[in-house]
Design an enzyme around this catalytic site. Structure first.
Site, PDB file in Angstrom:
ATOM      1  N   ALA A 141      -5.254 -18.443 -44.372  1.00 40.27           N
ATOM      2  CA  ALA A 141      -4.413 -19.019 -45.434  1.00 40.27           C
ATOM      3  C   ALA A 141      -5.333 -19.562 -46.515  1.00 40.27           C
ATOM      4  CB  ALA A 141      -3.553 -20.153 -44.876  1.00 40.27           C
ATOM      5  N   LYS A 142      -4.767 -19.903 -47.626  1.00 40.77           N
ATOM      6  CA  LYS A 142      -5.527 -20.593 -48.673  1.00 40.77           C
ATOM      7  C   LYS A 142      -4.548 -21.311 -49.563  1.00 40.77           C
ATOM      8  CE  LYS A 142      -9.938 -20.847 -49.890  1.00 40.77           C
ATOM      9  NZ  LYS A 142     -11.118 -20.662 -49.031  1.00 40.77           N
ATOM     10  N   GLY A 143      -5.009 -22.375 -50.209  1.00 44.64           N
ATOM     11  CA  GLY A 143      -4.142 -23.110 -51.122  1.00 44.64           C
ATOM     12  C   GLY A 143      -4.909 -23.504 -52.358  1.00 44.64           C
ATOM     13  N   VAL A 165      -5.438 -16.904 -55.015  1.00 45.96           N
ATOM     14  CA  VAL A 165      -5.203 -17.546 -53.720  1.00 45.96           C
ATOM     15  C   VAL A 165      -4.809 -16.507 -52.670  1.00 45.96           C
ATOM     16  CG1 VAL A 165      -4.077 -19.479 -52.554  1.00 45.96           C
ATOM     17  CG2 VAL A 165      -4.520 -19.634 -54.977  1.00 45.96           C
ATOM     18  N   ILE A 174      -0.793 -20.003 -49.615  1.00 47.55           N
ATOM     19  CA  ILE A 174      -0.542 -18.623 -49.219  1.00 47.55           C
ATOM     20  C   ILE A 174      -0.939 -18.482 -47.760  1.00 47.55           C
ATOM     21  CG2 ILE A 174      -1.100 -16.202 -49.674  1.00 47.55           C
ATOM     22  CD1 ILE A 174       0.381 -17.645 -51.975  1.00 47.55           C
TER      23      ILE A 174
END
Ligand code: NAD
Length: 422
Positions: free
Chosen positions: A106-108, A85, A61
């Site tokens: 962001a993050k995953g 997320v 994301i």
């Protein structure tokens, strides 16, 4: 989102709205910032050791890249979902803005339990996930890092996979596609303890502000992984006694103090605090009530519920984890006069030293640990000072609200100067 769980993104949005209200953020910027820019979902097959294929679901994301490339960790956990997320990605945007570093958020994550796979299966999951993300990540575009369930080895596999999918002439230039790597492969000194170290600088700042002495104080820590164990060891160095520690397996306590270094060795060998011979086992539900001045949630989100908040004996909750305090719990803590040092401020040390790693890779340099610590302290203290000033300016008590107001004001300024394309 799993039905049994409170929506983490709803919590993140509620926090965002409070900050936005405080600074009167214009409606158009509210709409832009209340959703991620890109939501990438990949389903990818991996061959397991028994020869069968298992399909994994992964997320990346990308919340915002106004201030710089998207930046944020990769989480491996069975509960990872889109809602979680998205929340984690938005918090990264606020963290970078708050610390004034040129990154976005962001993050995953991948929904699985890394502890159930062996080394080779895990490597194949990481490499295949990286390949599936393809050009959605990149050294100047979107830069992953470790988070819950992932580590430096994960980052090395990601970097190697990405580099091998890149043309030979560019291969040496892409190391900084991930941060949190091992030292040998281009990691930064101090990255392993960075989140914990940054948290200690913030806690010390709070202690100086309110006239609290960490030496002789006591603490409880939930989560003894990368972040929790580093916080525990650093607290001990500051003369704070660790009275209880909990992890996914259970909890242990010793009113006289748990040796953070010996416990770390035990966990490295046994994978959990359970069975640690120099402390007594406690039921996880009794953990939060253990008498302590400093409460450090360093595991998962939504752990400090209203019920837990009512039991705490501490003076301060220091949010090493992301989103550990529910909205209801925050009200209970405020009523009880227990301070909350918010996640987007106190656990930002990880992304700050990730930035230093990225800079070192970009210029093919290596800083030493002293330089890293000095620069990290500088960034964290400046962010803490700015939050204190914002609380005064807005005449509010909540440090979280002040931190959001500050981060959002910085983003608003840049949006105003750049305008919104086209
Ligand atoms: P980690 O995987 O190294 O450790 C996680 C710890 O939490 C382990 O001790 C695990 O047993 C414990 N845990 C898991 N489920 C639990 C449960 N139900 N009850 C009690 N304990 C439980 O992860 P980490 O990197 O230390 O991350 C911990 C938290 O800190 C996460 O919220 C993460 O997002 C946040 N964080 C991490 C970094 C980083 O640099 N790694 C940076 C900022 C924030």
């Amino acid at each position: 989102m799993s039905e049994s769980r409170e929506s983490l993104f709803a919590t993140a949005l509620a926090q965002f709205e409070r900050g936005a209200d405080l600074i009167g953020l214009p409606e158009d910027l509210r709409s832009i910032l209340s959703q991620p820019k890109n939501e990438i979902i990949v389903n990818f097959p991996v061959r397991m050791n028994d020869g069968r294929f298992r399909v994994f679901r992964g997320y990346r994301i990308q919340h915002n890249n106004l201030l710089g490339p998207y930046k944020g960790g990769i989480r491996f956990h069975p509960m990872v979902d889109l809602d979680e997320v998205k929340a984690l990605a938005s918090w990264m945007t606020w963290k970078s803005a708050l610390c004034d570093i040129p990154f976005g958020g962001a993050k995953g994550g991948v929904t699985f339990d890394p502890l159930q796979l062996d080394h080779d299966e895990l490597e194949r999951v990481v490499r295949r996930f990286t390949h599936s993300l393809g050009a959605n990540i990149g050294p100047d575009h979107d830069i992953p890092a470790p988070d819950l369930g992932s580590n430096a080895q994960t980052m090395v596999w990601m970097m190697d996979t990405y580099a091998n999918s890149t043309g030979a002439a560019e291969r040496q230039n892409v190391k900084r596609v991930v941060t949190g790597k091992t030292l040998e492969t281009g990691g930064s000194p101090g990255r392993d303890k960075a989140t914990g170290q940054g948290l200690i600088f913030c806690l010390q700042h709070w202690a100086d502000e309110v006239g609290f002495d960490l030496t002789g104080a006591s603490a409880i820590v939930q989560g003894w992984g990368n972040v929790g164990s580093a916080v525990g060891r650093l607290l001990q160095v500051h003369g704070t006694t660790i009275r209880a520690v909990a992890d996914a397996g259970g909890a242990v306590a010793d009113p006289g103090g748990i040796d953070a270094f010996a416990l770390t060795e035990w966990v490295m060998e046994h994978g959990t605090v359970v069975g640690y011979p120099n402390a007594e086992p406690v039921e996880p539900e009794d953990f939060w009530a253990v008498d302590s001045d400093v409460v450090v949630p360093a595991a998962l989100e939504n752990q400090v519920t209203a019920e837990v908040a009512a039991q705490l004996t501490g003076r301060v909750v220091v949010e090493a984890a992301n989103g550990p305090t529910t909205l209801e719990a925050e009200e209970v803590l405020a009523e009880r006069g227990i301070d909350v040092l918010p996640d987007i401020l106190v656990n930002a040390g990880g992304v700050v030293v990730s930035y230093f790693e990225w800079l070192q890779n970009r210029s093919a340099q290596r800083w030493n640990l002293e330089e890293v610590d000095v620069q990290l302290r500088d960034v964290m203290v400046r962010a803490c000072d700015a939050v204190v000033s914002m609380r005064e300016e807005l005449a509010i008590t909540s440090r979280r609200d002040a931190a959001y107001a500050l981060a959002l004001r910085r983003l608003e300024t840049v949006y105003q100067q750049r305008g919104i394309f086209p």
